[in-house]
Design a protein around this motif. Structure first.
Motif, short mmCIF file in Angstrom:
data_model
loop_
_atom_site.label_atom_id
_atom_site.label_comp_id
_atom_site.label_asym_id
_atom_site.label_seq_id
_atom_site.Cartn_x
_atom_site.Cartn_y
_atom_site.Cartn_z
N LEU A 130 0.83 -1.20 0.00
CA LEU A 130 0.00 0.00 0.00
C LEU A 130 0.86 1.26 0.00
N PHE A 131 1.92 1.26 0.81
CA PHE A 131 2.82 2.40 0.88
C PHE A 131 3.49 2.66 -0.47
N ALA A 152 2.45 1.74 -3.41
CA ALA A 152 1.43 2.18 -4.37
C ALA A 152 1.13 3.67 -4.19
N LEU A 153 1.02 4.11 -2.96
CA LEU A 153 0.76 5.53 -2.71
C LEU A 153 1.93 6.40 -3.15
N VAL A 154 3.15 5.94 -2.93
CA VAL A 154 4.32 6.69 -3.37
C VAL A 154 4.36 6.77 -4.89
N ILE A 177 1.84 6.54 -7.02
CA ILE A 177 0.76 7.43 -7.49
C ILE A 177 1.13 8.89 -7.25
N SER A 178 1.73 9.18 -6.10
CA SER A 178 2.14 10.56 -5.81
C SER A 178 3.20 11.05 -6.78
#
Length: 86
Positions: free
Chosen positions: A17-18, A20-22, A24-25
Motif C-alpha cells: 500500500l505504501f 502504491a501511494l508513493v 501514485i504521488s
C-alpha cells in the motif's frame, strides 16, 4: 494461521500500500509539472472530463449547442476562361 504469519502478511500489505501511494504521488507530481511546462492536460484529467461529459449525456443535460436551422445557400456559377482568377 499463526500469529507470526499474520504479522508478516500485515507488514507485506502495508508495504504494498505504501509503495502504491508513493508511485501514485510521483505520477501525479510529474504530470502536474508537465502540465505547467507544456500546457498539455494529464491523461487522468482528460479521462475525468470525458466521464463527466458522458454522465451528463446520460442525464440529458449536455450543453450541446442547438442548431437554429440556418442554412447558407450556395450559388453555382459557370466560370469561363475569361472570368478565372489569376
Amino acid at each position: 494461521m499463526s500469529l507470526l504469519a499474520r504479522f508478516f502478511m500485515i507488514i507485506l500489505a502495508t508495504l504494498v500500500l505504501f509503495f502504491a501511494l508513493v508511485l501514485i504521488s510521483v505520477f501525479l507530481l510529474a504530470s502536474s509539472i508537465r502540465w505547467l511546462i507544456t500546457g498539455k492536460k494529464p491523461t487522468l484529467v482528460l479521462f475525468a472530463q470525458a466521464y463527466h461529459r458522458w454522465k451528463n449525456m446520460a442525464k440529458g443535460t449536455a450543453n450541446v449547442p442547438k442548431s437554429d436551422g440556418d442554412i447558407i445557400d450556395a450559388e453555382v456559377k459557370e466560370i469561363s476562361k475569361d472570368n478565372r482568377l489569376r
